[in-house]
Design an enzyme around this catalytic site. Structure first.
Site, PDB file in Angstrom:
ATOM      1  N   LYS A 275       0.793  -1.250   0.036  1.00 40.88           N
ATOM      2  CA  LYS A 275       0.177   0.160  -0.040  1.00 40.88           C
ATOM      3  C   LYS A 275       1.073   1.305  -0.102  1.00 40.88           C
ATOM      4  CE  LYS A 275      -3.295   2.721   3.233  1.00 40.88           C
ATOM      5  NZ  LYS A 275      -3.985   2.783   4.237  1.00 40.88           N
ATOM      6  N   ASP A 280      -2.436  10.371   3.502  1.00 38.59           N
ATOM      7  CA  ASP A 280      -3.815  10.135   3.773  1.00 38.59           C
ATOM      8  C   ASP A 280      -4.443  10.908   4.970  1.00 38.59           C
ATOM      9  OD1 ASP A 280      -6.479   8.715   3.903  1.00 38.59           O
ATOM     10  OD2 ASP A 280      -5.528   7.042   5.268  1.00 38.59           O
ATOM     11  N   LYS A 287      -9.769  13.080   7.995  1.00 37.76           N
ATOM     12  CA  LYS A 287      -9.464  12.710   9.608  1.00 37.76           C
ATOM     13  C   LYS A 287      -9.191  14.061  10.540  1.00 37.76           C
ATOM     14  CE  LYS A 287      -6.281   8.954   8.108  1.00 37.76           C
ATOM     15  NZ  LYS A 287      -6.953   7.910   8.971  1.00 37.76           N
ATOM     16  N   ASP A 298       1.743   6.681   5.326  1.00 33.57           N
ATOM     17  CA  ASP A 298       0.805   5.605   4.849  1.00 33.57           C
ATOM     18  C   ASP A 298       1.231   4.834   3.671  1.00 33.57           C
ATOM     19  OD1 ASP A 298      -1.630   4.300   5.517  1.00 33.57           O
ATOM     20  OD2 ASP A 298      -2.992   5.715   4.387  1.00 33.57           O
ATOM     21  N   ASP A 357     -12.004   7.309   4.054  1.00 33.60           N
ATOM     22  CA  ASP A 357     -10.629   7.161   4.798  1.00 33.60           C
ATOM     23  C   ASP A 357     -10.293   5.398   4.925  1.00 33.60           C
ATOM     24  OD1 ASP A 357      -8.496   7.671   5.987  1.00 33.60           O
ATOM     25  OD2 ASP A 357      -9.713   7.933   8.019  1.00 33.60           O
ATOM     26  N   GLU A 359      -9.297   3.595   2.344  1.00 35.07           N
ATOM     27  CA  GLU A 359      -8.803   3.699   0.980  1.00 35.07           C
ATOM     28  C   GLU A 359      -7.825   2.855   0.559  1.00 35.07           C
ATOM     29  OE1 GLU A 359      -7.606   5.431   3.366  1.00 35.07           O
ATOM     30  OE2 GLU A 359      -5.501   5.138   3.024  1.00 35.07           O
ATOM     31  N   ARG A 361      -7.250  -0.469   1.227  1.00 33.64           N
ATOM     32  CA  ARG A 361      -7.907  -1.485   0.852  1.00 33.64           C
ATOM     33  C   ARG A 361      -8.509  -1.754  -0.960  1.00 33.64           C
ATOM     34  NH1 ARG A 361     -12.261  -1.690   5.254  1.00 33.64           N
ATOM     35  NH2 ARG A 361     -10.738  -1.001   6.440  1.00 33.64           N
TER      36      ARG A 361
HETATM   37  N1  BES Z   1      -3.983   4.651   6.901  1.00 30.74           N
HETATM   38  C1  BES Z   1      -5.148   4.385   7.725  1.00 30.74           C
HETATM   39  C2  BES Z   1      -4.801   3.564   9.010  1.00 30.74           C
HETATM   40  C3  BES Z   1      -3.876   3.867   9.842  1.00 30.74           C
HETATM   41  C4  BES Z   1      -4.292   4.505  10.984  1.00 30.74           C
HETATM   42  C5  BES Z   1      -2.534   3.541   9.663  1.00 30.74           C
HETATM   43  C6  BES Z   1      -3.244   4.908  12.248  1.00 30.74           C
HETATM   44  C7  BES Z   1      -1.690   4.114  10.806  1.00 30.74           C
HETATM   45  C8  BES Z   1      -2.081   4.586  11.803  1.00 30.74           C
HETATM   46  C9  BES Z   1      -6.110   3.968   6.996  1.00 30.74           C
HETATM   47  O1  BES Z   1      -6.411   4.367   5.743  1.00 30.74           O
HETATM   48  C10 BES Z   1      -7.394   4.447   7.769  1.00 30.74           C
HETATM   49  O2  BES Z   1      -7.743   5.546   7.640  1.00 30.74           O
HETATM   50  N2  BES Z   1      -8.250   3.339   7.938  1.00 30.74           N
HETATM   51  C11 BES Z   1      -9.673   3.648   8.799  1.00 30.74           C
HETATM   52  C12 BES Z   1     -10.524   2.445   8.299  1.00 30.74           C
HETATM   53  C13 BES Z   1     -11.986   2.909   8.668  1.00 30.74           C
HETATM   54  C14 BES Z   1     -12.365   4.021   7.863  1.00 30.74           C
HETATM   55  C15 BES Z   1     -12.845   1.697   8.231  1.00 30.74           C
HETATM   56  C16 BES Z   1      -9.325   3.171  10.111  1.00 30.74           C
HETATM   57  O3  BES Z   1      -8.779   2.647  10.499  1.00 30.74           O
HETATM   58  O4  BES Z   1      -9.895   3.866  11.115  1.00 30.74           O
HETATM   59 ZN    ZN Z   2      -4.541   4.815   4.725  1.00 33.31          ZN
HETATM   60 ZN    ZN Z   3      -7.379   6.036   5.369  1.00 29.52          ZN
END
Ligand code: BES
Ligand code: ZN
Ligand code: ZN
Length: 511
Positions: A275, A280, A287, A298, A357, A359, A361
């Protein structure tokens, strides 16, 4: 940042600091014995009158030396209990040593060989690992700091009078892996105004092509032609267009073509997927501001994959390896994709976007789909992604949660984890989570139905894009790719996590 490490027969006049490694309650060895004699027993006496220094792993004691013995100061470093001494313990000691060494602003350091007594670890190997630990710990991302403000003073380490050739050989082998780790750290630490999909892709070419890796960049036009609607949707809000980059390393005996022609997975390439969201923001599902700066990491999965390819090619690994990274920037704008959009992935499966967010996946779905079209029978696929905050909640910064659908692959990964020191923990895959990702209005949705088990539902989503019968692991490195506090061999910020364990996996089980 870079300092030289040299094996020399005799102590150099310009070296000001002597490092003396020793086991817990152990004896000094190597040139430290000569310095002790020259100084009238100063080193041995120092150990006697500082009984609190016992030589526990990573414990150190710094002293100034009397004039005339060739060094201005000595730093003892403990290697710990003789029974517990192994390669990783040496590395840890080397890493901790650097932390105490740097306060003396050393420029030219010499290392004496340890007296390991009857220990089964040979001293050349021990020294190479101490030096490697020191190197890993001394990493400093100072690209954007003015020359006169750079903190790292260390220019050279001499490794004096030991069994040069063996240590040199061991150290060189370790240093190739460390170079790959540094490649990954550098990429993660780069700011997102400098490292975005196009510049990232160009950096990959520049780094890997000279090492004999074939690098193919797929730009947004080609992505459109191919139908990579998921990855393109993620990048839509940004001025910076997405990219996919495929890397092919033909180190095995069989030819590795642009497409796989192998009939069985046994003869297939090893496939890695990363990824690479270069920043992000969350997109329209934006966020919160606090901590958003950290989201430059990210792309840690893509960085680890590139670092791994660097190491494999540099050490001429005897394996065929294909890697693909999906690069995009997730931004809010009038062009951005929205919650409730329905997009079409490369595989043909449609996805309802419930949260922009989630994204990573989406980017992975297209990278996984495409690479399996090219290589339909890989030996295995391992993807690395900073995918969920939930992973970090579950395992913190210490362990990387790894979802694996194949026991044989997990068994090899578990061994590689133990040998490399990069900790993996097996996480569950379950039909329930796979099913949870099905949507009422599209084939899939990009967020699970509940706020629990977020790392597992994300893995459940990815599972929809893995061909039946393919050995696959998803490593969620959200907690391990980046840390705000330092560990003995990992300074704060980008860690380069993944390079060491995956290199070990290939070296020990797939070459
Ligand atoms: N890049 C983030 C995940 C992340 C969070 C990585 C903190 C490192 C530190 C990812 O894209 C994300 O925002 N995931 C969301 C998914 C949710 C919206 C289903 C999450 O984990 O909150
Ligand atoms: Zn992300
Ligand atoms: Zn994200």
């Amino acid at each position: 940042m870079a300092f030289e490490i040299k094996c020399v027969k005799k102590q150099s006049k310009t070296s000001e600091t002597l490092i003396v490694p020793l086991l817990k309650k152990g004896k000094i060895g190597g040139i430290a014995l000569d310095i002790d004699k020259k100084s009238g027993g100063f080193l041995k006496r120092a150990l006697r009158v500082n009984p609190a220094f016992e030589g526990d792993n990573g414990q150190s004691l710094a002293l100034s030396l009397p004039a005339g013995c060739g060094f201005e100061r000595a730093v003892f470093v403990g290697l710990g209990d003789t029974g517990k001494l192994d390669e990783l313990a040496c590395e840890k000691a080397g890493g901790k040593l650097y932390v105490s060494l740097k306060s003396g602003k050393p420029e030219h350091v010499s290392m004496s060989a340890p007296d390991l007594g009857k220990n089964k670890l040979d001293s050349a190997l021990a020294l190479a690992h101490i030096l490697n630990g020191l190197r890993l710990s001394a990493y400093d991302f100072d690209t954007y700091i003015s020359a006169d403000k750079k903190k790292n003073t260390l220019k050279r380490i001499d490794y004096v009078g030991a069994d040069d050739r063996d240590a040199q050989k061991h150290f060189k082998a370790l240093d190739i892996v460390t170079s790959g780790v540094f490649t990954a750290r550098n990429l993660v630490n780069e700011p997102p105004n400098e490292l975005y999909p196009d510049s990232f892709a160009k950096r990959i070419s520049k780094l890997l092509k000279p090492l004999g890796v074939d690098v193919e960049i797929i730009d947004e036009k080609k992505m459109e032609k191919l139908g990579m609607g998921a990855a393109l949707a993620v990048g839509k809000g940004s001025e910076r267009q997405p990219r996919m980059v495929i890397m092919r390393y033909n180190g095995g005996l069989a030819a590795l073509g642009k497409k796989g022609t192998n009939k069985t997975a046994e003869d297939g390439p090893l496939v890695f997927v990363g990824k690479g969201v270069t920043f992000d923001t969350g997109g329209i599902s934006i966020k919160p501001g606090a901590g958003m700066d950290e989201m430059k990491m990210d792309m840690g999965g893509a960085a680890a994959v590139v670092g791994l390819m660097h190491t494999l090619a540099a050490r001429k690994a005897k394996a065929n390896v294909v890697a693909i990274v999906g690069l995009a920037e997730n931004m809010p704008s009038h062009n951005a994709y929205r919650p409730s959009d329905i997009i079409k992935s490369y595989s043909g499966k449609t996805i309802e976007v419930l949260n922009t967010d989630a994204e990573g996946r989406l980017v992975l779905a297209d990278a996984l789909g495409y690479v399996q079209d090219l290589y339909s029978k890989p030996k295995f696929i391992i993807d690395l992604a900073t995918l969920t905050g939930a992973m970090m909640v579950a395992l913190g910064h210490e362990y990387c949660g790894s979802f694996v659908n194949d026991d044989k692959l997990w068994s090899a990964m578990e061994k590689a984890s133990g040998a490399s020191g990069e900790k993996l923990w097996r996480m569950p895959l379950d039909e329930v989570w796979k099913k949870d990702m099905e949507s009422d209005v599209a084939d899939l949705k990009n967020m699970g139905g509940s706020r629990f088990a977020g790392a597992c539902t994300a893995a459940g989503f990815l599972e929809h894009f893995i061909n039946e019968g393919t050995a696959w692991s998803h490593m969620d490195i959200a907690g391990t790719a980046w840390s705000k506090s330092a560990k003995p061999t990992t300074p704060k910020y980008g860690s380069g996590f993944g390079v060491r364990v995956l290199n070990q996996l290939i070296a020990d089980h797939y070459e």
